[in-house]
Write an enzyme that holds these catalytic residues in place. Structure first.
Site, PDB file in Angstrom:
ATOM      1  N   PRO A 147       0.797  -1.237   0.000  1.00  0.00           N
ATOM      2  CA  PRO A 147       0.000   0.000   0.000  1.00  0.00           C
ATOM      3  C   PRO A 147       0.823   1.277   0.000  1.00  0.00           C
ATOM      4  CG  PRO A 147       0.047  -0.930   2.198  1.00  0.00           C
ATOM      5  CD  PRO A 147       0.795  -1.886   1.321  1.00  0.00           C
ATOM      6  N   CYS A 148       1.475   1.545  -1.114  1.00  0.00           N
ATOM      7  CA  CYS A 148       2.300   2.747  -1.183  1.00  0.00           C
ATOM      8  C   CYS A 148       1.420   4.010  -1.127  1.00  0.00           C
ATOM      9  CB  CYS A 148       3.186   2.740  -2.412  1.00  0.00           C
ATOM     10  SG  CYS A 148       2.327   2.573  -3.960  1.00  0.00           S
ATOM     11  N   HIS A 149       0.122   3.843  -1.386  1.00  0.00           N
ATOM     12  CA  HIS A 149      -0.769   5.005  -1.269  1.00  0.00           C
ATOM     13  C   HIS A 149      -0.913   5.444   0.181  1.00  0.00           C
ATOM     14  CE1 HIS A 149      -3.180   1.310  -0.951  1.00  0.00           C
ATOM     15  NE2 HIS A 149      -3.943   1.981  -0.107  1.00  0.00           N
TER      16      HIS A 149
END
Length: 186
Positions: A147-149
């Site tokens: 989950p780089c967001h």
DNA sequence: GCTTTAGACGTAT
DNA sequence: ATACGTCTAAAGC
């Protein structure tokens, strides 16, 4: 990237990934799967063709099949805010850069609906390379799954995103993260 | 609040 | 050696 093809007793066992897609409305998702693990995902595209183009660009050969459509559907559902565990379903062993791997492992730990800053990620791996963290995350082979967001700037503003800030904001809001005037509330 | 500036680091060329 | 990047902190307006 090189793939070897082994022939055993006339049965061809190839090392190429299988690509499956899934779409919801005009958003097309795709996964690349090898040895039953997702090795690459993409951010959604406006057509199936674009999705396949995007996910396959680094592979010399690949197969397109609906075999892992359920994985692509999981990614789609995660994008739309479902809390889905991808534990043991993905594999980033092909990331051979140590720094990037450390960063991604750290990012993978961020729980659903929560955020961490680039600085916090850097500190977690004993580094001051905030910008290098951003660069490494930008090469995330498994967006949505890793989950780089959920990684934001230290001033709690959204920060950059490969798919654009708007998409990052949308995914976060789908997860229930509250954003007021471009700042994460927490 | 906004913009500029220098800083710090890992990577690719 | 050089340039760049999903950045940060400090300084000025």
């Amino acid at each position: 990237m090189t793939y070897f093809i082994y022939i055993y007793g006339g049965i061809q066992i190839s090392n190429e990934p299988i690509i499956s897609t899934y779409n919801k409305g005009n958003l097309h998702f795709a996964v690349a799967v090898k040895d039953k693990k997702i090795i690459k995902t993409i951010l959604p595209k406006s057509s199936k063709k674009k999705a396949i183009n995007d996910i396959s660009d680094e592979y010399l050969s690949f197969k397109i099949s609906n075999k892992y459509q359920n994985f692509a559907e999981d990614v789609c559902n995660a994008y739309f805010g479902n809390s889905i565990s991808f534990k043991d379903k993905f594999d980033y062993s092909s990331v051979n850069n140590e720094f990037q791997k450390e960063v991604l492992q750290e990012v993978a730990e961020i729980p659903y609906g929560e955020t961490k800053t680039y600085k916090q990620i850097a500190e977690a791996i004993d580094s001051k390379a905030y910008r290098a963290v951003g660069t490494a995350i930008g090469k995330n082979p498994l967006p949505i799954i890793i989950p780089c967001h959920r990684v934001i700037k230290s001033d709690l503003s959204i920060g950059g995103f490969f798919g654009g800030t708007e998409m990052k904001k949308e995914i976060l809001e789908n997860e229930g993260v509250c954003i007021v005037n471009g700042k994460i509330q927490r």
